[in-house]
Design a protein around this motif. Structure first.
Motif, mmCIF file in Angstrom:
data_model
loop_
_atom_site.group_PDB
_atom_site.id
_atom_site.type_symbol
_atom_site.label_atom_id
_atom_site.label_comp_id
_atom_site.label_asym_id
_atom_site.label_seq_id
_atom_site.Cartn_x
_atom_site.Cartn_y
_atom_site.Cartn_z
ATOM 1 N N LEU A 210 1.057 -1.184 0.036
ATOM 2 C CA LEU A 210 0.113 -0.100 -0.020
ATOM 3 C C LEU A 210 0.774 1.532 0.059
ATOM 4 O O LEU A 210 0.439 2.153 -0.350
ATOM 5 N N GLU A 211 1.914 1.255 0.644
ATOM 6 C CA GLU A 211 2.933 2.408 0.524
ATOM 7 C C GLU A 211 3.586 2.715 -0.696
ATOM 8 O O GLU A 211 3.443 3.808 -1.080
ATOM 9 N N ALA A 212 3.859 1.458 -1.418
ATOM 10 C CA ALA A 212 4.155 1.412 -3.032
ATOM 11 C C ALA A 212 3.196 2.068 -3.837
ATOM 12 O O ALA A 212 3.237 2.870 -4.717
ATOM 13 N N GLU A 213 1.874 1.599 -3.539
ATOM 14 C CA GLU A 213 0.664 2.208 -4.227
ATOM 15 C C GLU A 213 0.792 3.664 -4.245
ATOM 16 O O GLU A 213 0.477 4.357 -5.145
ATOM 17 N N ARG A 214 0.761 4.429 -3.054
ATOM 18 C CA ARG A 214 0.603 5.735 -2.838
ATOM 19 C C ARG A 214 1.835 6.295 -3.661
ATOM 20 O O ARG A 214 1.754 7.386 -4.264
ATOM 21 N N LEU A 215 3.080 5.881 -3.731
ATOM 22 C CA LEU A 215 4.036 6.469 -4.323
ATOM 23 C C LEU A 215 3.783 6.328 -5.892
ATOM 24 O O LEU A 215 4.035 7.240 -6.583
ATOM 25 N N LEU A 216 3.285 5.237 -6.072
ATOM 26 C CA LEU A 216 2.928 4.942 -7.611
ATOM 27 C C LEU A 216 1.911 6.032 -8.290
ATOM 28 O O LEU A 216 2.034 6.803 -9.285
ATOM 29 N N ARG A 217 0.976 6.263 -7.272
ATOM 30 C CA ARG A 217 -0.228 7.142 -7.776
ATOM 31 C C ARG A 217 0.385 8.638 -7.620
ATOM 32 O O ARG A 217 0.034 9.295 -8.661
ATOM 33 N N HIS A 218 1.308 8.847 -6.989
ATOM 34 C CA HIS A 218 2.235 10.298 -6.950
ATOM 35 C C HIS A 218 2.842 10.316 -8.023
ATOM 36 O O HIS A 218 2.886 11.522 -8.696
ATOM 37 N N PHE A 219 3.615 9.217 -8.678
ATOM 38 C CA PHE A 219 3.998 9.291 -10.045
ATOM 39 C C PHE A 219 3.149 9.338 -11.200
ATOM 40 O O PHE A 219 3.735 9.454 -12.227
ATOM 41 N N GLY A 220 1.966 9.324 -11.031
ATOM 42 C CA GLY A 220 1.023 9.418 -12.100
ATOM 43 C C GLY A 220 0.553 8.036 -12.538
ATOM 44 O O GLY A 220 -0.160 8.011 -13.630
ATOM 45 N N ALA A 221 0.736 6.935 -11.824
ATOM 46 C CA ALA A 221 0.263 5.739 -12.291
ATOM 47 C C ALA A 221 -1.345 5.387 -11.943
ATOM 48 O O ALA A 221 -1.602 6.023 -10.938
ATOM 49 N N GLU A 222 -1.961 4.673 -12.642
ATOM 50 C CA GLU A 222 -3.274 4.245 -12.235
ATOM 51 C C GLU A 222 -2.998 2.959 -11.476
ATOM 52 O O GLU A 222 -2.242 1.960 -12.121
ATOM 53 N N THR A 223 -3.279 2.467 -10.314
ATOM 54 C CA THR A 223 -3.301 1.258 -9.556
ATOM 55 C C THR A 223 -4.327 0.606 -9.316
ATOM 56 O O THR A 223 -5.353 0.827 -9.181
ATOM 57 N N ARG A 224 -3.977 -0.927 -9.307
ATOM 58 C CA ARG A 224 -5.057 -2.032 -8.792
ATOM 59 C C ARG A 224 -4.175 -2.657 -7.731
ATOM 60 O O ARG A 224 -3.151 -3.272 -7.971
ATOM 61 N N VAL A 225 -4.880 -3.023 -6.522
ATOM 62 C CA VAL A 225 -4.414 -4.162 -5.675
ATOM 63 C C VAL A 225 -5.038 -5.112 -5.447
ATOM 64 O O VAL A 225 -6.426 -5.142 -5.157
ATOM 65 N N VAL B 134 12.398 2.006 -1.459
ATOM 66 C CA VAL B 134 11.001 1.736 -2.081
ATOM 67 C C VAL B 134 10.788 3.101 -3.025
ATOM 68 O O VAL B 134 10.068 2.927 -4.104
ATOM 69 N N VAL B 135 11.025 4.252 -2.449
ATOM 70 C CA VAL B 135 10.878 5.361 -3.368
ATOM 71 C C VAL B 135 11.434 5.082 -4.750
ATOM 72 O O VAL B 135 11.066 5.166 -5.909
ATOM 73 N N ASP B 136 12.681 4.758 -4.613
ATOM 74 C CA ASP B 136 13.510 4.418 -5.791
ATOM 75 C C ASP B 136 12.996 3.524 -6.649
ATOM 76 O O ASP B 136 13.029 3.436 -7.914
ATOM 77 N N VAL C 105 7.855 3.004 -12.842
ATOM 78 C CA VAL C 105 7.086 3.833 -13.516
ATOM 79 C C VAL C 105 7.949 4.305 -15.108
ATOM 80 O O VAL C 105 7.515 4.379 -16.175
ATOM 81 N N LYS C 106 9.263 4.453 -14.672
ATOM 82 C CA LYS C 106 10.183 4.934 -16.046
ATOM 83 C C LYS C 106 10.181 3.624 -16.975
ATOM 84 O O LYS C 106 10.157 4.132 -18.145
ATOM 85 N N PHE C 107 10.382 2.593 -16.414
ATOM 86 C CA PHE C 107 10.554 1.227 -17.391
ATOM 87 C C PHE C 107 9.268 1.050 -17.961
ATOM 88 O O PHE C 107 9.219 0.539 -18.992
ATOM 89 N N THR C 108 8.125 1.277 -17.222
ATOM 90 C CA THR C 108 6.844 0.936 -17.809
ATOM 91 C C THR C 108 6.587 2.012 -19.021
ATOM 92 O O THR C 108 5.982 1.715 -20.061
ATOM 93 N N LEU C 109 6.791 3.102 -18.773
ATOM 94 C CA LEU C 109 6.631 4.311 -19.971
ATOM 95 C C LEU C 109 7.633 3.930 -21.101
ATOM 96 O O LEU C 109 7.231 4.059 -22.173
ATOM 97 N N LEU C 110 8.870 3.357 -20.648
ATOM 98 C CA LEU C 110 9.772 2.898 -21.928
ATOM 99 C C LEU C 110 9.224 1.985 -22.522
ATOM 100 O O LEU C 110 9.439 2.196 -23.786
ATOM 101 N N THR C 111 8.720 0.945 -22.119
ATOM 102 C CA THR C 111 8.670 -0.257 -22.530
ATOM 103 C C THR C 111 7.222 -0.639 -23.209
ATOM 104 O O THR C 111 7.037 -1.490 -23.971
ATOM 105 N N ARG C 112 5.897 -0.058 -22.466
ATOM 106 C CA ARG C 112 4.670 -0.416 -22.828
ATOM 107 C C ARG C 112 4.353 -0.309 -24.191
ATOM 108 O O ARG C 112 3.490 -1.188 -24.566
ATOM 109 N N ASP C 113 4.810 0.635 -25.101
ATOM 110 C CA ASP C 113 4.740 0.733 -26.440
ATOM 111 C C ASP C 113 5.083 -0.026 -27.436
ATOM 112 O O ASP C 113 5.106 0.136 -28.581
ATOM 113 N N ARG C 114 6.446 -0.706 -26.603
ATOM 114 C CA ARG C 114 7.306 -1.461 -27.476
ATOM 115 C C ARG C 114 7.400 -3.097 -27.327
ATOM 116 O O ARG C 114 7.917 -3.672 -27.797
#
Length: 244
Positions: free
Chosen positions: A50-65, A192-194, A200-209
């Protein structure tokens, strides 16, 4: 004469930098599914997730747990069980995932493994995990260990996921969370922040490829051979009918 006599050049694809540029980049938020590996009321793997989810949302991700309560053991029931279907649909929805397990007897928990085992490598032509990014984390009851995250990495590779280099292992987890289940400031929290930033960076990099990155010579060859056999069988059937 070619010095690659075993190669089927009709299905060979020489890697092309230009094909790594997506024609129409996705504009929606990165979709991240988070799994945790404990059913305890005070579950530190859930707290960390849940701590990771909060960070992901801050970084602009849509999340599901995914809540593993009620998920049957693998093969204990048919795959149309509602919890199994929920998990598989979330995996298909995701573009990246986070797996967080407690370490039990030097390994990931059974709850964590059961979730992964219910996600098939392939369902027909659909691969629920292939090409998706993955971040792995674990919580430890004692001193820091990496047994669970190492096992999760093996599973991520087996599921054909892009597992990011960074990872998190929280030692003596019972000391790292307050009564409300929030993580205290520490070097563990910073890691965990790292990890979430990197995911998120790797997901943005690879999702369309991911389709191009996971397109394989052996699979193209197998598909071509099956198609050739199908066409040959169809032609033979046509000739037999014509001769009758």
């Amino acid at each position: 004469m070619s010095d690659l006599p075993n190669m089927d050049f009709s299905v060979l694809d020489v890697p092309d930098l230009g094909r790594l540029e997506p024609g129409k980049p996705s504009t929606h938020s990165p979709r991240i599914l988070l799994l945790y590996g404990s059913l305890r009321e005070r579950s530190y793997s859930r707290f960390l997730t849940l701590e990771a989810e909060r960070l992901l949302r801050h970084f602009g991700a849509e999340t599901r747990v995914f809540d593993p309560h009620g998920l049957p053991l693998p093969d204990a029931t048919a795959s149309d069980h509602p919890k199994v279907q929920e998990l598989r649909e979330l995996s298909l929805w995701s573009e990246g995932q986070v797996w967080c397990s407690p370490e039990r007897h030097g390994a990931m928990s059974a709850v964590m493994k059961a979730q992964i085992d219910w996600i098939p490598l392939a369902t027909g032509s659909v691969r629920p995990t292939q090409g998706r990014t993955l971040a792995v984390m674990q919580v430890c009851g004692g001193s820091q260990s990496f047994n669970a995250v190492n096992q999760l990495r093996v599973l991520g590779r087996w599921m054909r996921m892009v597992t990011i280099p960074n990872q998190s292992s929280v030692a003596k987890a019972f000391q790292e969370f307050d009564e409300a289940g929030r993580m205290k400031p520490s070097s563990y929290y910073d890691r965990v922040v790292d990890v979430m930033e990197e995911l998120v960076k790797f997901t943005l990099l690879t999702r369309d490829r991911s389709d191009y990155l996971t397109d394989r010579y052996s699979e193209r060859k197998d598909t071509a051979e099956k198609e050739a056999k199908r066409l040959a069988a169809a032609a033979m059937s046509h000739e037999i009918k014509a001769a009758e």
